[in-house]
Structures are given as structure tokens and as C-alpha cells.
Design a protein around this motif. Structure first.
Motif, PDB file in Angstrom:
ATOM      1  N   ALA A   1      12.299  11.733  -5.321  1.00 15.10           N
ATOM      2  CA  ALA A   1      11.529  11.078  -6.371  1.00 15.10           C
ATOM      3  C   ALA A   1      12.315   9.940  -6.995  1.00 15.10           C
ATOM      4  CB  ALA A   1      11.126  12.097  -7.436  1.00 15.10           C
ATOM      5  N   ALA A   2      13.599  10.164  -7.244  1.00  8.57           N
ATOM      6  CA  ALA A   2      14.420   9.106  -7.831  1.00  8.57           C
ATOM      7  C   ALA A   2      14.553   7.930  -6.880  1.00  8.57           C
ATOM      8  CB  ALA A   2      15.801   9.674  -8.189  1.00  8.57           C
ATOM      9  N   MET A   3      14.647   8.242  -5.578  1.00  8.60           N
ATOM     10  CA  MET A   3      14.778   7.175  -4.582  1.00  8.60           C
ATOM     11  C   MET A   3      13.540   6.286  -4.523  1.00  8.60           C
ATOM     12  SD  MET A   3      13.686   6.522  -1.175  1.00  8.60           S
ATOM     13  CE  MET A   3      13.413   8.118  -0.447  1.00  8.60           C
ATOM     14  N   VAL A   4      12.346   6.882  -4.610  1.00  8.43           N
ATOM     15  CA  VAL A   4      11.133   6.067  -4.485  1.00  8.43           C
ATOM     16  C   VAL A   4      10.714   5.440  -5.817  1.00  8.43           C
ATOM     17  CG1 VAL A   4      10.291   7.386  -2.516  1.00  8.43           C
ATOM     18  CG2 VAL A   4       9.561   8.027  -4.828  1.00  8.43           C
ATOM     19  N   ASP A   5      11.350   5.854  -6.934  1.00  7.27           N
ATOM     20  CA  ASP A   5      10.982   5.268  -8.224  1.00  7.27           C
ATOM     21  C   ASP A   5      11.148   3.758  -8.228  1.00  7.27           C
ATOM     22  OD1 ASP A   5      10.135   7.582  -9.377  1.00  7.27           O
ATOM     23  OD2 ASP A   5      11.887   7.878 -10.670  1.00  7.27           O
TER      24      ASP A   5
ATOM     25  N   TRP B   1       0.828  -1.213   0.000  1.00  6.02           N
ATOM     26  CA  TRP B   1       0.000   0.000   0.000  1.00  6.02           C
ATOM     27  C   TRP B   1       0.859   1.258   0.000  1.00  6.02           C
ATOM     28  CZ3 TRP B   1       0.020   4.064   3.289  1.00  6.02           C
ATOM     29  CH2 TRP B   1       0.584   3.888   4.581  1.00  6.02           C
ATOM     30  N   GLU B   2       2.078   1.165   0.631  1.00  7.46           N
ATOM     31  CA  GLU B   2       2.954   2.333   0.620  1.00  7.46           C
ATOM     32  C   GLU B   2       3.539   2.573  -0.772  1.00  7.46           C
ATOM     33  OE1 GLU B   2       4.887   3.051   4.885  1.00  7.46           O
ATOM     34  OE2 GLU B   2       5.231   1.009   4.157  1.00  7.46           O
ATOM     35  N   SER B   3       3.847   1.490  -1.477  1.00  3.78           N
ATOM     36  CA  SER B   3       4.286   1.659  -2.865  1.00  3.78           C
ATOM     37  C   SER B   3       3.186   2.316  -3.682  1.00  3.78           C
ATOM     38  CB  SER B   3       4.641   0.288  -3.466  1.00  3.78           C
ATOM     39  OG  SER B   3       5.722  -0.293  -2.790  1.00  3.78           O
TER      40      SER B   3
END
Length: 979
Positions: free
Chosen positions: A811-815, A789-791
Motif C-alpha cells: 500500500a505504501a509503495m502504490v501511494d 488507468w492503472e493508477s
């Protein structure tokens, strides 16, 4: 040839427009017209009159001697010939009727027309027979029509006398046609009464017009009702044919029974009891308005009077019926829409035309006639005079409108007399306009004078709603000098109630507060209010509109430009009325930013401003108050308030769609967050006496991250910081916490505008987790603890404010997490589906209808967004086009990538737009958030209006919402759960 030329020269000197043609007519006829030529000069169209006169002379040479010998006959005949080619043709065919034009009266029309068809008025069994009777009826009818027209054109009868004679003549023709019908089909055991409606019933009929009727029948004593009704229906049908049938002498006119109960779908003939049962249970207000004119005109007189007496009781109680206000508003809109659709040269249905005046007078009769029997008049002019005498309409306004109505009716008659055709369109040919002007007594410049008078009267009538409905209300409450009969308070309340004001007493107080006194401001308000009150009445909530107008006016009344702007710029005033009566949200914004009225003038002023322009203005506001964070943020919130108003008005005006609304609101929220962050950093830095030891960024989540903010949206965010090189981590973290808390505090300060509440609950560990984390801390958490759900939530993550480089790094980290290579696992897909199902079962508020909840209901926002997000989680790792935070963009990309059928995308997108639009409209209309379509009829009606539906479109809106979301849910079941 020389003789023709000399005749032409003489005719030209006399004022004939086409002297050469007229000269040939004279010479060809071979008759000596002599002094009659000079008499022709006074005709409206001497050339036209000459054409009929020469043909008459050829047919009946002795007719010229009679014209020379009888001045009355000559005057009336030439006046008639100069206007009506059709009646000229009739008298040429029937010269024996010529001498009748000189008579002061012709006796009772009914007896003459009955004798013409072979039916002695005293006979119980008429002897009218066949086609000969039809021809004889038409000849007799047109002979009397020519007599009326000749006296009319010679100026010997008033408009009311002419229309009354024409109506009585039509009634006589109906009686004769009924006699013909009896010989054709018999009358069986039925008593049949013909009720005149419309202009015929009101005794204000035109020269050529359909004749509106209603048929009522009763069985004779002891007869079977069913058989009697069948016999009466045959009789009515035969009577209608006798009037409309084509013969060598043409037809009379159509008999139109479309005003009967159920219209053309209902039975042609009913009993009195059946009529009354329908009117009591089913009739609409417009039907009672039509019954104002009802009058027995033919057939059984006792039954006719009984019918009219019975329906009158219902007519004059119509204003107390349920839905009267809604019906009246719908009727007004239909009339005005029809009027706007016609060209201005249409004197009946065009702007300021006859229909406009007639409708307004009838409406005032319905509103006030229940308590004042003196208003119960059938004819427009007599009703208008009664309204004036009773103080319901200003005397000057009544007089002006009566003059306009009389002028337009006389023009209508002249248009129709020319060819005896039903027309209401003013010609453009100067020769035709010249004939009209001269017939009305304009000799010097008939075309110019006629055009000027027509435009003056039409313009006067065009403003009639202001004059008739609203101006007397000011006289009633504004404590003005007693120049006219004052409308009573109870009558004023009744009128406001009929026009849609739910609290008429409160409305009168507002009008009095605005318009009373001798100040220049009050004088301008007295000019504005009659117009504004009408515009308010056309909105979903007239009371709120008037209250809002008073509040804004009291705030800005001393400002020189405000009232001048409303007075001089109609578009500003009209749009202001629409906004105030439609949206409490926009009204509340305007209360605290009244200067925003100035942006209502043109669509360009309502265009969404670019982000850079807003950022520049907000940054300037913060820089002006570097030592006063609260003052700086207050200035930025004032900017936000103004831009919210701009967006709301553009939305209500249909200038931007729901996607652009979301982008505009999200951009505005980004700007507000950036300004608050700048002020917070400045304050924390000043308190710490040094630069901030960390970089700081705000990450937008949820609808803000998706550029889909609504008017009621909180700012879902996460705070991230990254210590600068050499800074102690503890020091950096303390500073970051201070900044985050200061941003939340500044935006939560009490202020007269919609708050932008910070909601950081989507951060790792939710409310139990730290408010601010470093970039490294986020990375560590997601690497170890992240759940599907966090993704999914991170699909909406977007840099909003602060350090852009840090935002890009986040943003790059969570991509990697939200766009996993190879997509999420089957187990993760199952978890997401289970979570969605649980949300549907547990999170829907108690008592909410799942079909009408815009966020969590079937086919609502959550359904569509989860479809898009599941497609992204499964395929964005390999399909970069899916990497967007916006729902509709993701769906469109899925179609391009072949992951979603275009038809399914269209269904889902329509549902998302529909649900988002409804959710925003709820906030706009009520001024407070809501997720469900209202169940109350009044609230739902207001909501539908704000969404662009017509005033009676509430049920259509509900049907559309159910249909759109039902279709979307079927796609969700197939694509999300089974795909």
C-alpha cells in the motif's frame, strides 16, 4: 329530603346505579311510578330508562296508565328507554307514537313515509312541500325506527330481520325524499333509479349509517339525453339534500354516492349504457366487489332492475379479468393496513372487526360465485351460510364466524342506539359497558362477561383469513378424515389462483405432501400451513415461497426443534415466509444451510458479526483440518454460506443499508480469502516439507478493495510475495505461484453455495502478466510502465489477507502512484475522460437501455465512481482525507475539502446507493446476477418489492430510478467532463 332518601334507598335495593340522582328525578317529576319502578330493573340501564320515563310522565301523564295496562307496551318501551336516550327523547317529544311500539307490525313503510310528506303513493304528481315535509319525514322515520328498536331490544326480532327492516325503512325514506325533490326541482323527461349499495343494498343496514347509493337515469321516450341527465342530476342532488338537511327534528343521514364510476370525480348520474361502458373497460376489482350488494331501492323500479341485471353479469365474471389477482392482493393489503391502524376497540375497522369478515366473505364470493350461482347473495350472513353449504368454508369455522359477526353487529347497534350517532368504538366507562352487557342478556357480571365474549369473538374473527381461505385447502388435498364438506380440487385451485399462486395445481401438491398423514410432523404442518399460506400469498412469489418451505421442511422435518420453533415463534415463521417468497438467492442458501432458520427469530440474531469473530471461527475450521485443505475450505465455505444468508435476510428486512451490506460482504470475502490462503500455505508447505520461503499477501482490488462487494461480486485481487531473507528467488517464486494457484483451486471447487471466484486480471499486464509478483517487481513495473488507468485502479487497492506487513508495504509503495504530489497531469485527465467515454460507447451490452443499466448506464455506478476517483487522482496528494478506497467516503471528503458542492455529493451518493441496491436486489430476487433493471412487469414488480416498495409500487420504483440517475448524470457531465 327524608322522602327522597327513602326513594333512593328503595331504588338502590332495586339495583339502580345512581339511586340518589334517580330519586330526585322521581320526586321532581311529581308522579307516582309505583310498580313501574320494579319493572325498570330489567332495563339495560335502569337509571337511563327512568330519566326518559319521568320526562314522558311529565309530558303525558296518561302514558303511565297505558304502560301499566299493556304488558307488551311496557316491556318494549322500558327496553328501548334503557338503551336509547335519543329515541327516548323522540317519544317524549311525540308521545302520540308511543302506543305504536306495542303493535306487531306497522304496515308498509314506503306508503307511510310518502303520506307523511304529502305524497299519496298512487299519485303521479306528488304534493310534498318545503321544510314542513322534511320535518314530517323525520318524525315518521324515527317513529318507525323506535318500533324496530323496541322489538329488537325486547328480543322479538333476529339480527337479520332487524337489518332488513332498517334497510327497507331507509329505502322508504329515499323514496319520500325523492318525492320532496320532485316538488322542488321537477323530474323533467328523466327516469331516475336509486341503487342501494353497501349495507343498504344488502339489506343489512345499521341503525345509523351513511346510505350508499348509485344513480342511474334514462331519458323518457323521445326526450333529449343531455337534458334528461341534467334534470336527473338536479333531482338526485335535491333528494340527497332532503335526507341530510338539518331541521328541528335533526337530519336522517348522509346519502353517499362515492361508489359511483370514477368516484367523486365522476358525474353523479349516468345512463345505464354509460355505467356498463365504464365497468367493462375501467372498473377495478373493488368496484365489482361493491356491486355484489347492488339493489334497486327507490325511483324507477324497472330501470333499477335492468341496471342490477346488467351489472350482475360483470360482477360474476370479475375473477376472470386481467389483474384480478393483483387487485385482490391490493384490496387485502388496504383492508389489513386500515385494520392495523385502528385500535382494537374499533369493532368495525379494528383487528377482527366487521370489515374484516365482510371483506373475506365477499372475496370468496367473487372467486367461486362465477361457477356457483348459489353463492350470489348480497348479505354477509346468508353468503357465509351458502359458502359453508357449498363446502367452500368449513362448517365449524362458518358457524363461529357467523356468531362473531352477529355479536359484533348487535354491539354496533347498541352503541349507535344510545345517542343515534354513527360510532363503532367500544367505550371504556364501566357504566357504558354494563349497559351493553345487560342489553345482551348478561346479568350476573355484565362488564366482565361482555368483555370476555367480545375478546373471544374478535380473536376468532382475527384469524378468519386462516379459517376462510386456507384451512379448507388442507381438507381438499391432505386426505384427512371426512369431518367436513370437502372443497373440490377446482375450487381449491380457483382460490389459490385468486390469492396470487400462479401454479395452483403445484401448490396443492406441495400442501398435500406437507400435511397428509397421521404423523406428528404432518399434524404440526396442518396447524402451521393455514397461517403460512397467507403469509406466502403476501410475498411477491407465493409459489416459490411454498416450494421453498416444502424443501426446507423435508430437510429439517425430522429435526425436533424446527417445526416447534415455527409453531411457537410467530416472528420466525413470518420472516421465513417473507424470505422464501422474495429471494431465490436466500432460499438457495437456506436449502444448503437449513439450520439457519433458527436465526430468523430476532433482529439481534441478524446483526452483522465482527470480522474478528468470523476470522476466529474460520481459523478454527482450518486448524481442525490441517492435512485436508479441501475439507478445511469446505468448512469455511459453509461458514460463508451461513453469513451470506444472515446478511441477505438483514438486507431484505431493512436492518442494514447498502453501505453496510457492502462492508459485511467484503469482510466475509476477506475472511474466506484468509482461510483459503491459510489452507493453501499449509498444503504447499507440507508438500515442500518446510516453511514457505516467502511472505505472501492478497491485495483486494475493485469493489472488494472498496469494501463495496455485492452478492454477485468476484474477488478482484492481486497476489504479492516477498522472499524471506536467504531464500532463493526462484524457489520463493515457485512457492508463491503454488500458493496462489492452490487458493484459486480451493475456492473454485464445486460446492452447494455461491462461489467466490478469484479474478486477478487487474494485475500488471493483465492476463498476459505473471499471476504473482514480488514487491520489487510491482515497483519496477509501475515505475516504468504504469498508465493513468492503472493508477486509477490502484485507488481501490487494499490489504485483504496474508502477511499484514507485506500488505502495508504494498500500500505504501502504490501511494505515490495513486496519490501523486501535485495531482495527475492535464494530459492524464484527458486520457481518463476519453477512456470513460469509450467505455460508455463500447462496453454497454448490446440492446441494454443506457438509462436502466446499473453499472455502465447514465448516472449508474461507473459514473459516480469515476467522479470520486478523478477527484482523488487530482487532489489526494495534497489532501490526505481523500485517501480512501471507498466511493462514498471519498465523495464526503471532497465536500469537506471544498472540492465538491454538498448538493452534488448528495445527488451522486443517492444514485450510487440506488444503483448498488438495485444490483444487489436483482441477485437476491433472481438468484443470478444482472446489471439492468428488468423490462418485464412481473420481474420488475418482484424487484420493487424486495427494495421495499409497496406491492403496487413497480412504476414508482422505475420513476424513482430514472429520476435519481438522470440527476446524477447531470452532475457527472458538469463535474467529471467539464470540471
Amino acid at each position: 329530603m327524608p322522602r327522597i332518601e327513602s326513594t333512593a334507598a328503595r331504588l338502590a335495593k332495586l339495583g339502580f346505579a345512581d339511586a340518589a340522582t334517580s330519586a330526585r328525578l322521581v320526586e321532581t317529576a311529581g308522579v307516582e311510578l309505583g310498580d313501574l319502578l320494579e319493572a325498570l330493573v330489567g332495563a339495560a340501564d335502569p337509571d337511563l330508562a327512568l330519566a326518559s320515563l319521568t320526562r314522558l310522565a311529565e309530558r303525558e301523564p296518561a302514558a303511565l296508565d297505558r304502560l301499566r295496562a299493556d304488558a307488551t307496551l311496557r316491556e318494549r318501551t322500558l327496553a328501548l328507554f334503557g338503551v336509547s336516550a335519543a329515541l327516548g327523547d323522540h317519544l317524549v317529544r311525540h308521545p302520540d307514537q308511543l302506543d305504536r311500539l306495542a303493535l306487531p307490525g306497522l304496515g308498509e313503510a314506503r306508503a307511510e313515509l310518502l303520506r307523511a310528506v304529502g305524497a299519496d303513493p298512487g299519485d303521479a304528481e306528488p304534493r310534498a312541500t318545503g321544510s314542513a315535509a322534511l320535518v314530517d319525514l323525520r318524525v315518521a322515520y324515527r317513529g318507525r325506527l323506535a318500533h324496530v328498536a323496541a322489538r329488537d331490544l325486547a328480543g322479538l326480532a333476529t339480527l337479520q330481520e332487524v337489518t332488513a327492516e332498517l334497510s327497507d325503512l331507509a329505502g322508504a325514506a329515499l323514496e319520500a325524499a325523492l318525492a320532496i325533490a320532485r316538488t322542488e326541482v321537477g323530474s323533467g323527461d328523466a327516469r331516475l333509479a336509486v341503487i342501494g349499495m353497501g349495507k343498504c343494498g344488502a339489506r343489512e343496514l345499521n341503525y345509523i349509517s351513511d346510505v350508499d347509493v348509485i344513480f342511474v337515469a334514462e331519458p323518457r321516450e323521445g326526450a333529449d339525453e343531455t337534458k334528461a341527465l341534467r334534470a336527473a342530476t338536479r333531482l338526485a342532488q335535491a333528494m340527497m339534500r332532503a335526507c341530510s338537511a338539518a331541521t328541528a327534528e335533526g337530519s336522517l343521514w348522509e346519502v353517499d354516492a362515492g361508489l359511483r364510476p370514477e368516484g367523486r370525480s365522476g358525474p353523479l348520474v349516468r345512463t345505464l349504457a354509460s355505467h356498463l361502458a365504464y365497468y367493462r373497460r375501467w372498473a377495478k376489482t373493488w368496484e365489482f366487489q361493491a356491486l355484489l350488494k347492488a339493489r334497486p331501492v327507490a325511483g324507477d323500479p324497472e330501470l333499477g332492475e335492468e341496471y342490477v341485471g346488467a351489472v350482475n353479469e360483470l360482477v360474476w365474471s370479475a375473477a376472470t379479468r386481467d389483474n384480478f389477482v393483483e387487485d385482490v392482493q391490493a384490496m387485502r393489503r388496504r383492508v389489513e393496513a386500515h385494520v392495523r391502524a385502528e385500535g382494537e376497540r374499533e369493532i368495525k375497522l379494528g383487528p377482527g372487526g366487521l370489515r374484516d369478515i365482510e371483506f373475506a366473505v365477499q372475496l370468496l364470493q367473487l372467486v367461486h360465485g362465477r361457477l356457483d350461482p348459489l353463492l350470489r347473495r348480497r348479505a354477509t350472513l346468508s353468503a357465509l351460510a351458502a359458502l359453508s353449504r357449498g363446502g367452500y368454508v368449513g362448517r365449524d369455522d362458518s358457524r363461529g364466524l357467523a356468531e362473531a359477526y352477529t355479536f359484533l353487529r348487535r354491539v354496533e347497534h347498541l352503541l349507535q342506539l344510545h345517542r343515534l350517532r354513527r360510532t363503532h368504538v367500544l367505550p371504556e366507562d364501566p357504566a357504558d359497558l354494563r349497559r351493553l352487557g345487560r342489553a345482551l342478556g348478561m346479568q350476573t357480571d355484565p362488564v366482565g362477561e361482555f368483555t370476555t365474549r367480545w375478546k373471544r369473538h374478535a380473536g376468532q374473527a382475527r384469524r378468519l383469513h386462516e379459517k376462510l381461505f386456507y384451512r379448507p385447502l388442507l381438507q381438499a388435498v391432505a386426505r384427512l378424515p371426512e369431518t367436513e364438506t370437502r372443497l373440490s380440487a377446482s375450487a381449491a385451485e380457483a382460490r389459490l389462483g385468486a390469492l396470487g399462486y400462479v401454479d395452483p395445481q403445484g401448490a396443492l401438491r406441495h400442501i398435500a405432501a406437507l400435511a397428509s398423514g397421521v404423523s406428528r410432523r404432518a399434524a404440526i404442518q396442518r396447524t402451521l400451513l393455514p397461517v403460512m399460506l397467507g403469509w406466502f400469498a403476501d410475498t411477491p412469489d407465493p409459489d416459490a415461497a411454498l416450494l421453498g418451505f416444502r424443501q426446507v421442511s423435508e430437510k429439517l422435518g425430522a429435526t425436533p426443534w424446527y417445526l416447534r420453533l415455527l409453531r411457537d415463534e410467530t416472528a420466525v415463521a413470518q420472516r421465513m415466509a417473507h424470505v422464501l417468497g422474495t429471494s431465490r438467492y436466500a432460499t438457495q442458501l437456506l436449502m444448503h444451510a437449513p439450520e439457519a432458520v433458527a436465526m430468523l427469530g430476532g433482529d439481534d440474531d441478524l446483526a452483522v458479526r465482527p470480522a474478528q469473530a468470523l476470522l476466529g471461527e474460520a481459523s478454527a475450521a482450518v486448524s481442525r483440518y490441517t492435512d485436508e485443505a479441501e475439507t478445511a475450505v469446505a468448512a469455511v465455505r459453509a461458514l460463508r454460506r451461513r453469513e451470506l444468508f444472515r446478511t441477505a435476510v438483514a438486507d431484505l428486512s431493512g436492518l442494514i443499508d447498502i453501505e453496510r451490506v457492502g462492508v459485511a460482504l467484503s469482510t466475509l470475502n476477506d475472511v474466506t480469502l484468509q482461510a483459503a490462503l491459510d489452507a493453501a500455505i499449509a498444503k504447499v508447505s507440507a508438500e515442500r516439507r518446510g516453511e514457505l520461503p516467502t511472505r505472501f499477501a492478497i491485495i483486494a482490488m475493485g469493489r472488494l478493495g472498496g469494501m463495496e462487494s455485492s452478492y454477485a461480486s468476484d474477488a478482484d485481487v492481486m497476489f504479492v510475495h516477498d522472499p524471506v531473507e536467504g531464500a532463493a528467488e526462484r524457489d520463493a517464486t515457485d512457492a508463491a505461484f503454488a500458493v496462489a494457484n492452490e487458493v484459486r483451486r480451493l475456492l473454485a471447487l464445486p460446492a452447494p453455495d455461491p462461489p467466490l471466484l478469484i479474478d486477478p486480471d487487474l494485475r500488471p499486464e493483465g492476463r498476459q502478466g505473471p499471476l504473482v509478483r514480488t514487491l520489487a517487481s510491482y515497483r519496477a513495473y509501475y515505475a516504468r510502465w504504469s498508465s493513468p488507468w492503472e493508477s486509477q485502479a490502484l485507488l481501490r487497492a487494499r490489504f485483504s489477507a496474508g502477511d499484514a506487513g507485506l500488505g502495508a508495504a504494498f500500500a505504501a509503495m502504490v501511494d505515490e502512484l495513486r496519490y501523486p504530489a501535485g495531482g495527475i497531469s492535464d494530459d492524464a485527465v484527458r486520457q481518463i475522460r476519453r477512456l470513460k467515454a469509450r467505455m460508455e460507447a463500447e462496453r454497454l451490452p448490446r440492446g441494454a437501455d443506457p438509462a436502466l443499466h446499473t453499472k455502465l448506464g447514465r448516472g449508474g455506478l461507473s459514473d459516480v465512481e469515476w467522479v470520486a476517483q478523478l477527484l482523488q487522482l487530482r487532489h489526494a496528494g495534497e489532501r490526505p482525507s481523500l485517501r480512501t478506497t471507498r466511493t462514498l467516503e471519498a465523495l464526503r471528503a471532497a465536500v469537506v475539502e471544498g472540492l465538491l458542492d454538498p448538493a452534488d455529493e448528495a445527488v451522486l451518493a443517492e444514485a450510487w446507493r440506488c444503483a448498488s441496491g438495485v444490483r444487489d436486489a436483482i441477485m437476491l430476487v433472481k438468484g443470478r446476477p444482472g446489471d439492468s433493471v428488468p423490462t418485464g412487469a412481473r420481474e420488475r414488480r418482484h424487484l420493487a418489492r424486495a427494495l421495499g416498495y409497496p406491492p403496487d409500487g413497480s412504476e414508482d420504483f422505475l420513476d424513482d430510478y430514472r429520476r435519481v440517475t438522470r440527476r446524477a448524470r447531470r452532475v457527472v457531465d458538469r463535474v467529471f467532463y467539464d470540471g
